[in-house]
Design a protein around this motif. Structure first.
Motif, PDB file in Angstrom:
ATOM      1  N   VAL A 243       0.830  -1.201   0.000  1.00 31.22           N
ATOM      2  CA  VAL A 243       0.000   0.000   0.000  1.00 31.22           C
ATOM      3  C   VAL A 243       0.865   1.251   0.000  1.00 31.22           C
ATOM      4  O   VAL A 243       0.613   2.220  -0.737  1.00 31.22           O
ATOM      5  CB  VAL A 243      -0.962  -0.014   1.209  1.00 31.22           C
ATOM      6  CG1 VAL A 243      -1.655   1.339   1.364  1.00 31.22           C
ATOM      7  CG2 VAL A 243      -1.999  -1.121   1.042  1.00 31.22           C
ATOM      8  N   GLN A 244       1.930   1.244   0.801  1.00 34.88           N
ATOM      9  CA  GLN A 244       2.797   2.420   0.906  1.00 34.88           C
ATOM     10  C   GLN A 244       3.635   2.620  -0.348  1.00 34.88           C
ATOM     11  O   GLN A 244       3.694   3.721  -0.911  1.00 34.88           O
ATOM     12  CB  GLN A 244       3.705   2.271   2.129  1.00 34.88           C
ATOM     13  CG  GLN A 244       2.959   2.302   3.457  1.00 34.88           C
ATOM     14  CD  GLN A 244       3.849   1.950   4.633  1.00 34.88           C
ATOM     15  OE1 GLN A 244       5.016   1.604   4.459  1.00 34.88           O
ATOM     16  NE2 GLN A 244       3.307   2.026   5.838  1.00 34.88           N
ATOM     17  N   GLU A 245       4.299   1.551  -0.804  1.00 37.69           N
ATOM     18  CA  GLU A 245       5.257   1.688  -1.905  1.00 37.69           C
ATOM     19  C   GLU A 245       4.576   1.993  -3.237  1.00 37.69           C
ATOM     20  O   GLU A 245       5.183   2.626  -4.111  1.00 37.69           O
ATOM     21  CB  GLU A 245       6.105   0.425  -2.022  1.00 37.69           C
ATOM     22  CG  GLU A 245       7.057   0.227  -0.849  1.00 37.69           C
ATOM     23  CD  GLU A 245       7.945  -1.005  -1.017  1.00 37.69           C
ATOM     24  OE1 GLU A 245       7.829  -1.671  -2.068  1.00 37.69           O
ATOM     25  OE2 GLU A 245       8.731  -1.282  -0.093  1.00 37.69           O
ATOM     26  N   PHE A 246       3.334   1.555  -3.416  1.00 40.22           N
ATOM     27  CA  PHE A 246       2.664   1.758  -4.697  1.00 40.22           C
ATOM     28  C   PHE A 246       1.608   2.858  -4.635  1.00 40.22           C
ATOM     29  O   PHE A 246       0.794   2.990  -5.544  1.00 40.22           O
ATOM     30  CB  PHE A 246       2.068   0.434  -5.191  1.00 40.22           C
ATOM     31  CG  PHE A 246       3.117  -0.565  -5.596  1.00 40.22           C
ATOM     32  CD1 PHE A 246       3.626  -0.582  -6.885  1.00 40.22           C
ATOM     33  CD2 PHE A 246       3.637  -1.453  -4.673  1.00 40.22           C
ATOM     34  CE1 PHE A 246       4.609  -1.487  -7.252  1.00 40.22           C
ATOM     35  CE2 PHE A 246       4.617  -2.361  -5.026  1.00 40.22           C
ATOM     36  CZ  PHE A 246       5.106  -2.371  -6.319  1.00 40.22           C
ATOM     37  N   GLY A 247       1.652   3.650  -3.562  1.00 39.52           N
ATOM     38  CA  GLY A 247       0.819   4.844  -3.488  1.00 39.52           C
ATOM     39  C   GLY A 247      -0.669   4.592  -3.475  1.00 39.52           C
ATOM     40  O   GLY A 247      -1.443   5.409  -3.997  1.00 39.52           O
ATOM     41  N   LEU A 248      -1.107   3.484  -2.886  1.00 44.98           N
ATOM     42  CA  LEU A 248      -2.541   3.228  -2.786  1.00 44.98           C
ATOM     43  C   LEU A 248      -3.128   4.058  -1.644  1.00 44.98           C
ATOM     44  O   LEU A 248      -2.428   4.386  -0.677  1.00 44.98           O
ATOM     45  CB  LEU A 248      -2.787   1.737  -2.527  1.00 44.98           C
ATOM     46  CG  LEU A 248      -2.337   0.780  -3.633  1.00 44.98           C
ATOM     47  CD1 LEU A 248      -2.496  -0.664  -3.177  1.00 44.98           C
ATOM     48  CD2 LEU A 248      -3.108   1.019  -4.914  1.00 44.98           C
ATOM     49  N   LEU A 319       2.167 -11.947  -3.065  1.00 43.77           N
ATOM     50  CA  LEU A 319       2.698 -10.721  -2.474  1.00 43.77           C
ATOM     51  C   LEU A 319       4.217 -10.718  -2.494  1.00 43.77           C
ATOM     52  O   LEU A 319       4.850  -9.685  -2.697  1.00 43.77           O
ATOM     53  CB  LEU A 319       2.209 -10.585  -1.026  1.00 43.77           C
ATOM     54  CG  LEU A 319       0.974  -9.742  -0.767  1.00 43.77           C
ATOM     55  CD1 LEU A 319       0.670  -9.721   0.719  1.00 43.77           C
ATOM     56  CD2 LEU A 319       1.131  -8.332  -1.302  1.00 43.77           C
ATOM     57  N   ARG A 320       4.799 -11.884  -2.277  1.00 33.51           N
ATOM     58  CA  ARG A 320       6.259 -11.976  -2.254  1.00 33.51           C
ATOM     59  C   ARG A 320       6.842 -11.867  -3.656  1.00 33.51           C
ATOM     60  O   ARG A 320       7.818 -11.156  -3.881  1.00 33.51           O
ATOM     61  CB  ARG A 320       6.678 -13.311  -1.624  1.00 33.51           C
ATOM     62  CG  ARG A 320       8.193 -13.488  -1.487  1.00 33.51           C
ATOM     63  CD  ARG A 320       8.537 -14.915  -1.104  1.00 33.51           C
ATOM     64  NE  ARG A 320       8.237 -15.849  -2.177  1.00 33.51           N
ATOM     65  CZ  ARG A 320       8.389 -17.166  -2.094  1.00 33.51           C
ATOM     66  NH1 ARG A 320       8.780 -17.706  -0.957  1.00 33.51           N
ATOM     67  NH2 ARG A 320       8.112 -17.956  -3.116  1.00 33.51           N
ATOM     68  N   ASP A 321       6.237 -12.574  -4.603  1.00 31.95           N
ATOM     69  CA  ASP A 321       6.845 -12.703  -5.927  1.00 31.95           C
ATOM     70  C   ASP A 321       6.381 -11.652  -6.930  1.00 31.95           C
ATOM     71  O   ASP A 321       7.084 -11.375  -7.903  1.00 31.95           O
ATOM     72  CB  ASP A 321       6.550 -14.100  -6.505  1.00 31.95           C
ATOM     73  CG  ASP A 321       7.157 -15.217  -5.673  1.00 31.95           C
ATOM     74  OD1 ASP A 321       8.084 -14.930  -4.885  1.00 31.95           O
ATOM     75  OD2 ASP A 321       6.688 -16.366  -5.796  1.00 31.95           O
ATOM     76  N   ALA A 322       5.204 -11.084  -6.732  1.00 29.85           N
ATOM     77  CA  ALA A 322       4.664 -10.155  -7.735  1.00 29.85           C
ATOM     78  C   ALA A 322       3.838  -9.066  -7.045  1.00 29.85           C
ATOM     79  O   ALA A 322       2.656  -8.865  -7.347  1.00 29.85           O
ATOM     80  CB  ALA A 322       3.811 -10.913  -8.754  1.00 29.85           C
ATOM     81  N   MET A 323       4.479  -8.341  -6.140  1.00 30.79           N
ATOM     82  CA  MET A 323       3.775  -7.306  -5.391  1.00 30.79           C
ATOM     83  C   MET A 323       3.209  -6.239  -6.314  1.00 30.79           C
ATOM     84  O   MET A 323       2.107  -5.728  -6.098  1.00 30.79           O
ATOM     85  CB  MET A 323       4.718  -6.685  -4.359  1.00 30.79           C
ATOM     86  CG  MET A 323       4.053  -5.680  -3.441  1.00 30.79           C
ATOM     87  SD  MET A 323       5.195  -4.949  -2.252  1.00 30.79           S
ATOM     88  CE  MET A 323       5.467  -6.316  -1.135  1.00 30.79           C
ATOM     89  N   ASP A 324       3.944  -5.888  -7.360  1.00 29.33           N
ATOM     90  CA  ASP A 324       3.473  -4.849  -8.273  1.00 29.33           C
ATOM     91  C   ASP A 324       2.173  -5.265  -8.963  1.00 29.33           C
ATOM     92  O   ASP A 324       1.255  -4.443  -9.136  1.00 29.33           O
ATOM     93  CB  ASP A 324       4.553  -4.510  -9.301  1.00 29.33           C
ATOM     94  CG  ASP A 324       5.009  -5.736 -10.093  1.00 29.33           C
ATOM     95  OD1 ASP A 324       4.834  -6.876  -9.592  1.00 29.33           O
ATOM     96  OD2 ASP A 324       5.532  -5.555 -11.209  1.00 29.33           O
ATOM     97  N   GLN A 325       2.074  -6.528  -9.344  1.00 33.13           N
ATOM     98  CA  GLN A 325       0.852  -7.008  -9.991  1.00 33.13           C
ATOM     99  C   GLN A 325      -0.333  -6.975  -9.030  1.00 33.13           C
ATOM    100  O   GLN A 325      -1.452  -6.617  -9.412  1.00 33.13           O
ATOM    101  CB  GLN A 325       1.061  -8.425 -10.515  1.00 33.13           C
ATOM    102  CG  GLN A 325       2.088  -8.520 -11.633  1.00 33.13           C
ATOM    103  CD  GLN A 325       2.288  -9.938 -12.105  1.00 33.13           C
ATOM    104  OE1 GLN A 325       1.504 -10.832 -11.793  1.00 33.13           O
ATOM    105  NE2 GLN A 325       3.371 -10.168 -12.863  1.00 33.13           N
ATOM    106  N   GLN A 326      -0.090  -7.335  -7.763  1.00 32.67           N
ATOM    107  CA  GLN A 326      -1.174  -7.309  -6.789  1.00 32.67           C
ATOM    108  C   GLN A 326      -1.626  -5.879  -6.515  1.00 32.67           C
ATOM    109  O   GLN A 326      -2.815  -5.608  -6.340  1.00 32.67           O
ATOM    110  CB  GLN A 326      -0.734  -7.992  -5.493  1.00 32.67           C
ATOM    111  CG  GLN A 326      -0.239  -9.420  -5.669  1.00 32.67           C
ATOM    112  CD  GLN A 326      -1.159 -10.245  -6.535  1.00 32.67           C
ATOM    113  OE1 GLN A 326      -2.342 -10.400  -6.232  1.00 32.67           O
ATOM    114  NE2 GLN A 326      -0.632 -10.781  -7.633  1.00 32.67           N
TER     115      GLN A 326
END
Length: 351
Positions: A243-248, A319-326
């Motif tokens: 949530v923090q890193e991707f600006g949600l 979440l571990r392998d593809a956080m950006d996609q989630q």
């Protein structure tokens, strides 16, 4: 020739073995080098320069084997090895080696030795292990002997190659290690490191422990409970970071939903009330009641979606392998809320 004569000064064909990179060979490989059974026996006589380490496997020196030699000796004993010596192809530590270059078929290192190779600090050094577990197909006619302990399986998992050694995946290696351990603290340390170290997800470990029928042992059940709690804590931390890193937008965390004056709708890990979007971490452990638990998840999701609430399930592995996609999935759900009918009013309570 006396017992101390070096191989490089031996008469043919033994002099040609001085260049062999690995000083462990099978009977078939020695034969391919031109060494007869009688010559092999002569070299392995008491006080001789060689030794038989396992049935059909010989060390071409008299001293104790190195950890690498023990691993390869066990694999040579257990594997369906080719008659011809395999080419000596160097493999960088930790690198994946092409399967075709490996001389071993139907055999993988597993158990504590495999965990040591995977880099577990809570697993003992290889040379301190009395037994090295080797995984083979169930129908192979092999018996444990010496330092080689045979572990059978209906089907071999895909191996990882670590310094040229075929190794069972971490979840399977953990199950085989736990099967031989009665020390509750040792089991707990191994399972905890598997998750904290990012080697695998709790669900994969529990699946292997279930298949191995180890969850009837109280000390294993206790360790699994700690493992699942550890895994959920790590997954929650990743969700906060996503949530923090991707600006949600900031959600409300760890809440229960209820209908006004009505029944409990279920707990959620994150909820955006204005958009009526929920995130739930799917940390189910694949135990015997998995079908019933999944039915409960499905009923909960259907109920919430009938009320106009979008539910996004995210697994710890994703979440571990593809956080950006989630993050993209959640952002899309939040943006789509403008195009949906307003959700039913629900009461949001801290969990």
């Amino acid at each position: 020739m006396n017992h101390n004569t070096p191989l490089s000064h031996s008469p043919r064909p033994l002099r040609h073995l001085s260049h062999v990179q690995r000083r462990v060979l099978t009977t078939a490989q020695l034969k391919a080098h031109g060494v007869s059974a009688a010559e092999t026996n002569e070299q392995c006589r008491p006080g001789g320069p060689w030794q038989q380490f396992l049935p059909g496997v010989f060390l071409l020196h008299a001293g104790p084997p190195t950890s690498e030699e023990r691993l390869h000796a066990v694999l040579m004993f257990a594997a369906r090895s080719p008659a011809q010596p395999a080419p000596a192809i160097p493999v960088q530590p930790g690198a994946e080696a092409p399967h075709a270059s490996q001389p071993y078929t139907d055999a993988l290192i597993t158990g504590l030795a495999a965990l040591t190779l995977h880099g577990f600090t809570s697993a003992p050094p290889l040379l301190s292990l009395d037994k090295i577990d080797v995984l083979v197909p169930r129908l192979r006619r092999l018996r444990s002997t010496g330092c080689a302990r045979i572990v059978r399986t209906p089907s071999l998992p895909a191996p990882s190659y670590i310094t040229g050694v075929p190794v069972a995946p971490v979840p399977r290696a953990l199950a085989d290690a736990v099967a031989e351990l009665s020390d509750a603290n040792a089991v707990r340390r191994l399972l905890t490191e598997a998750v904290r170290g990012g080697h695998c997800e709790p669900a994969a470990v529990v699946r292997e422990l279930t298949q191995a029928r180890l969850l009837s042992r109280p000390h294993v059940v206790d360790a699994v409970d700690s493992l699942l709690a550890e895994g959920r804590s790590i997954a929650e931390d990743r969700l906060y970071r996503m949530v923090q890193e991707f600006g949600l937008p900031d959600p409300v965390w760890n809440v229960d939903l209820r209908l006004p004056g009505g029944p409990h709708l279920g707990g959620l890990d994150a909820y955006w009330p204005e958009q009526a979007v929920a995130v739930e971490l799917d940390t189910r452990a694949p135990r015997q009641d998995e079908d019933a638990l999944w039915s409960e998840y499905a009923r909960k999701r259907e109920h919430l979606e009938r009320l106009g609430i979008t539910v996004v399930y995210i697994t710890p592995k994703k979440l571990r392998d593809a956080m950006d996609q989630q993050a993209t999935v959640v952002r899309t759900a939040l943006m789509a809320s403008n195009d949906r009918d307003p959700a039913a009013y629900v009461v949001v309570l801290p969990r």
